[in-house]
Design a protein around this motif. Structure first.
Motif, PDB file in Angstrom:
ATOM      1  N   TYR A 189       1.177 -17.702  -0.024  1.00  0.00           N
ATOM      2  CA  TYR A 189       1.060 -16.306   0.398  1.00  0.00           C
ATOM      3  C   TYR A 189       1.784 -16.059   1.716  1.00  0.00           C
ATOM      4  CZ  TYR A 189      -2.149 -14.539  -3.135  1.00  0.00           C
ATOM      5  OH  TYR A 189      -2.694 -14.102  -4.314  1.00  0.00           O
ATOM      6  N   ALA A 190       1.651 -16.958   2.677  1.00  0.00           N
ATOM      7  CA  ALA A 190       2.286 -16.749   3.981  1.00  0.00           C
ATOM      8  C   ALA A 190       3.801 -16.649   3.817  1.00  0.00           C
ATOM      9  CB  ALA A 190       1.912 -17.872   4.937  1.00  0.00           C
ATOM     10  N   ARG A 191       4.374 -17.524   2.998  1.00  0.00           N
ATOM     11  CA  ARG A 191       5.822 -17.489   2.770  1.00  0.00           C
ATOM     12  C   ARG A 191       6.222 -16.180   2.114  1.00  0.00           C
ATOM     13  NH1 ARG A 191       7.412 -20.056  -1.840  1.00  0.00           N
ATOM     14  NH2 ARG A 191       5.760 -21.547  -1.457  1.00  0.00           N
ATOM     15  N   HIS A 192       5.498 -15.801   1.072  1.00  0.00           N
ATOM     16  CA  HIS A 192       5.865 -14.585   0.348  1.00  0.00           C
ATOM     17  C   HIS A 192       5.526 -13.320   1.135  1.00  0.00           C
ATOM     18  CE1 HIS A 192       7.488 -16.693  -2.945  1.00  0.00           C
ATOM     19  NE2 HIS A 192       6.348 -17.202  -3.350  1.00  0.00           N
ATOM     20  N   ASN A 193       4.533 -13.378   2.013  1.00  0.00           N
ATOM     21  CA  ASN A 193       4.267 -12.221   2.872  1.00  0.00           C
ATOM     22  C   ASN A 193       5.416 -12.000   3.846  1.00  0.00           C
ATOM     23  OD1 ASN A 193       1.897 -11.302   1.717  1.00  0.00           O
ATOM     24  ND2 ASN A 193       0.609 -12.586   3.005  1.00  0.00           N
ATOM     25  N   GLY A 194       6.100 -13.057   4.226  1.00  0.00           N
ATOM     26  CA  GLY A 194       7.315 -12.897   5.023  1.00  0.00           C
ATOM     27  C   GLY A 194       8.385 -12.159   4.240  1.00  0.00           C
ATOM     28  N   HIS A 195       8.523 -12.505   2.952  1.00  0.00           N
ATOM     29  CA  HIS A 195       9.444 -11.753   2.094  1.00  0.00           C
ATOM     30  C   HIS A 195       9.000 -10.291   2.001  1.00  0.00           C
ATOM     31  CE1 HIS A 195       9.977 -15.852   0.001  1.00  0.00           C
ATOM     32  NE2 HIS A 195      10.999 -15.677   0.822  1.00  0.00           N
ATOM     33  N   ALA A 196       7.688 -10.095   1.847  1.00  0.00           N
ATOM     34  CA  ALA A 196       7.149  -8.739   1.706  1.00  0.00           C
ATOM     35  C   ALA A 196       7.442  -7.896   2.950  1.00  0.00           C
ATOM     36  CB  ALA A 196       5.642  -8.793   1.432  1.00  0.00           C
ATOM     37  N   ASP A 197       7.418  -8.517   4.127  1.00  0.00           N
ATOM     38  CA  ASP A 197       7.773  -7.800   5.363  1.00  0.00           C
ATOM     39  C   ASP A 197       9.150  -7.163   5.230  1.00  0.00           C
ATOM     40  OD1 ASP A 197       5.524  -8.390   6.922  1.00  0.00           O
ATOM     41  OD2 ASP A 197       6.417 -10.200   7.770  1.00  0.00           O
ATOM     42  N   LEU A 198      10.102  -7.958   4.813  1.00  0.00           N
ATOM     43  CA  LEU A 198      11.486  -7.484   4.715  1.00  0.00           C
ATOM     44  C   LEU A 198      11.657  -6.476   3.583  1.00  0.00           C
ATOM     45  CD1 LEU A 198      13.253 -10.905   5.305  1.00  0.00           C
ATOM     46  CD2 LEU A 198      12.945  -9.034   6.943  1.00  0.00           C
TER      47      LEU A 198
ATOM     48  N   ALA B  27       0.818  -1.219   0.000  1.00  0.00           N
ATOM     49  CA  ALA B  27       0.000   0.000   0.000  1.00  0.00           C
ATOM     50  C   ALA B  27       0.849   1.264   0.000  1.00  0.00           C
ATOM     51  CB  ALA B  27      -0.931   0.006   1.210  1.00  0.00           C
ATOM     52  N   GLY B  28       0.421   2.223  -0.814  1.00  0.00           N
ATOM     53  CA  GLY B  28       1.057   3.532  -0.843  1.00  0.00           C
ATOM     54  C   GLY B  28       2.332   3.591  -1.667  1.00  0.00           C
ATOM     55  N   LEU B  29       2.687   2.503  -2.324  1.00  0.00           N
ATOM     56  CA  LEU B  29       3.907   2.474  -3.135  1.00  0.00           C
ATOM     57  C   LEU B  29       3.550   2.364  -4.611  1.00  0.00           C
ATOM     58  CD1 LEU B  29       5.978  -0.095  -1.030  1.00  0.00           C
ATOM     59  CD2 LEU B  29       6.057   2.403  -0.894  1.00  0.00           C
ATOM     60  N   ASP B  30       4.408   2.888  -5.462  1.00  0.00           N
ATOM     61  CA  ASP B  30       4.221   2.767  -6.906  1.00  0.00           C
ATOM     62  C   ASP B  30       5.481   2.136  -7.491  1.00  0.00           C
ATOM     63  OD1 ASP B  30       2.740   3.027  -9.295  1.00  0.00           O
ATOM     64  OD2 ASP B  30       3.675   4.954  -9.742  1.00  0.00           O
ATOM     65  N   ASP B  31       6.325   2.920  -8.105  1.00  0.00           N
ATOM     66  CA  ASP B  31       7.540   2.359  -8.688  1.00  0.00           C
ATOM     67  C   ASP B  31       8.476   1.761  -7.642  1.00  0.00           C
ATOM     68  OD1 ASP B  31       6.850   2.769 -11.308  1.00  0.00           O
ATOM     69  OD2 ASP B  31       8.013   4.618 -11.546  1.00  0.00           O
ATOM     70  N   GLU B  32       8.313   2.180  -6.352  1.00  0.00           N
ATOM     71  CA  GLU B  32       9.137   1.600  -5.291  1.00  0.00           C
ATOM     72  C   GLU B  32       8.898   0.096  -5.154  1.00  0.00           C
ATOM     73  OE1 GLU B  32       7.690   5.706  -3.884  1.00  0.00           O
ATOM     74  OE2 GLU B  32       6.747   3.903  -4.675  1.00  0.00           O
ATOM     75  N   LEU B  33       7.740  -0.361  -5.637  1.00  0.00           N
ATOM     76  CA  LEU B  33       7.434  -1.790  -5.580  1.00  0.00           C
ATOM     77  C   LEU B  33       8.457  -2.625  -6.339  1.00  0.00           C
ATOM     78  CD1 LEU B  33       3.567  -1.755  -6.124  1.00  0.00           C
ATOM     79  CD2 LEU B  33       4.764  -2.356  -4.018  1.00  0.00           C
ATOM     80  N   SER B  34       9.136  -2.021  -7.300  1.00  0.00           N
ATOM     81  CA  SER B  34      10.096  -2.776  -8.099  1.00  0.00           C
ATOM     82  C   SER B  34      11.494  -2.804  -7.479  1.00  0.00           C
ATOM     83  CB  SER B  34      10.167  -2.212  -9.525  1.00  0.00           C
ATOM     84  OG  SER B  34      10.656  -0.884  -9.494  1.00  0.00           O
ATOM     85  N   ARG B  35      11.664  -2.155  -6.344  1.00  0.00           N
ATOM     86  CA  ARG B  35      12.982  -2.135  -5.690  1.00  0.00           C
ATOM     87  C   ARG B  35      13.365  -3.548  -5.257  1.00  0.00           C
ATOM     88  NH1 ARG B  35      15.009   1.674  -0.709  1.00  0.00           N
ATOM     89  NH2 ARG B  35      17.111   0.838  -0.646  1.00  0.00           N
ATOM     90  N   ARG B  36      14.562  -3.963  -5.652  1.00  0.00           N
ATOM     91  CA  ARG B  36      15.057  -5.319  -5.376  1.00  0.00           C
ATOM     92  C   ARG B  36      15.508  -5.445  -3.931  1.00  0.00           C
ATOM     93  NH1 ARG B  36      13.255  -7.725 -10.035  1.00  0.00           N
ATOM     94  NH2 ARG B  36      14.029  -6.594 -11.823  1.00  0.00           N
ATOM     95  N   ALA B  37      15.473  -6.678  -3.446  1.00  0.00           N
ATOM     96  CA  ALA B  37      15.870  -6.955  -2.071  1.00  0.00           C
ATOM     97  C   ALA B  37      17.348  -6.638  -1.875  1.00  0.00           C
ATOM     98  CB  ALA B  37      15.594  -8.416  -1.732  1.00  0.00           C
ATOM     99  N   VAL B  38      18.196  -7.391  -2.492  1.00  0.00           N
ATOM    100  CA  VAL B  38      19.642  -7.234  -2.387  1.00  0.00           C
ATOM    101  C   VAL B  38      20.250  -8.093  -3.497  1.00  0.00           C
ATOM    102  CG1 VAL B  38      19.749  -9.021  -0.592  1.00  0.00           C
ATOM    103  CG2 VAL B  38      21.640  -7.443  -0.841  1.00  0.00           C
ATOM    104  N   GLU B  39      21.261  -7.583  -4.153  1.00  0.00           N
ATOM    105  CA  GLU B  39      21.870  -8.345  -5.249  1.00  0.00           C
ATOM    106  C   GLU B  39      22.443  -9.652  -4.735  1.00  0.00           C
ATOM    107  OE1 GLU B  39      24.630  -6.078  -7.550  1.00  0.00           O
ATOM    108  OE2 GLU B  39      23.172  -4.510  -7.944  1.00  0.00           O
ATOM    109  N   PRO B  40      22.377 -10.709  -5.494  1.00  0.00           N
ATOM    110  CA  PRO B  40      21.918 -10.809  -6.868  1.00  0.00           C
ATOM    111  C   PRO B  40      20.425 -11.112  -7.008  1.00  0.00           C
ATOM    112  CG  PRO B  40      22.862 -12.889  -6.242  1.00  0.00           C
ATOM    113  CD  PRO B  40      22.971 -11.976  -5.041  1.00  0.00           C
TER     114      PRO B  40
END
Length: 183
Positions: free
Chosen positions: A163-172, A48-61
């Motif tokens: 979803y539960a697994r990926h929501n954990g990723h989404a938290d970070l 929520a509240g994000l636009d292009d920031e949604l595409s920001r990568r976690a950490v390389e690679p």
């Protein structure tokens, strides 16, 4: 207002308090659908509240991003409900044989990229909800190349886990973008 003492209390938004108000006893189908709906809402809250920031990568690679998660989950909804259970000839929207990780690798900022991903995801969720609500029972089966024969019951449980697994990723990922934390 007192300062929250736990990280989970720090993240809120419209719908966050009512996500888990579904039935905790009784018939299995409403319970499974309610838990899956809560997981889907959690994904929306994390984005929520994000636009292009949604595409920001976690950490390389890694190519993991919130936008990639939305695209991936749209493809998973499509795979399990349209293709496997409903038997439709419906290939993935964001990945392919030539680009099997296209859901994540192709999640880049650009005109309409975020809207396209959300539109695809919402369309697939809507189909899945209609299918699950209209199925005569949870024993409706489909054939999957990975698991073989699967039931609607198994698909609902698998999607909750997905979803539960990926929501954990989404938290970070969300915390990395703007510091927002919690459930």
């Amino acid at each position: 207002m007192a300062r929250p003492t736990r990280r989970v209390e720090l993240f809120g938004g419209a719908g966050s308090d009512s996500r888990f108000e579904g039935p905790a006893t009784g018939d299995e189908r409403p319970m499974l659908l309610s838990v899956l709906a809560a997981q889907r809402t959690t994904l929306e809250l994390k984005c929520a509240g994000l636009d292009d920031e949604l595409s920001r990568r976690a950490v390389e690679p890694s190519t993991l991003s919130l936008l990639g998660l939305v695209r991936h989950l749209a493809d998973m909804e499509r795979l399990w409900f349209r293709r496997v259970l409903a038997g439709q000839d419906a290939g993935p929207r964001f990945s392919s044989a030539a680009a099997p990780d296209g859901d994540f690798d192709g999640a880049a900022p650009g005109p309409g990229a975020v809207e396209e991903a959300w539109e695809a995801w919402r369309s697939e969720v809507e189909f899945a909800d209609r299918f699950a609500a209209g199925a005569p029972d949870l024993d409706v089966e489909g054939e999957d190349s990975w698991r073989g024969k699967v039931s609607l019951r198994w698909v609902l449980i698998h999607m909750i886990e997905e979803y539960a697994r990926h929501n954990g990723h989404a938290d970070l990922l969300r915390e990395r973008i703007d510091g927002a934390v919690g459930m």
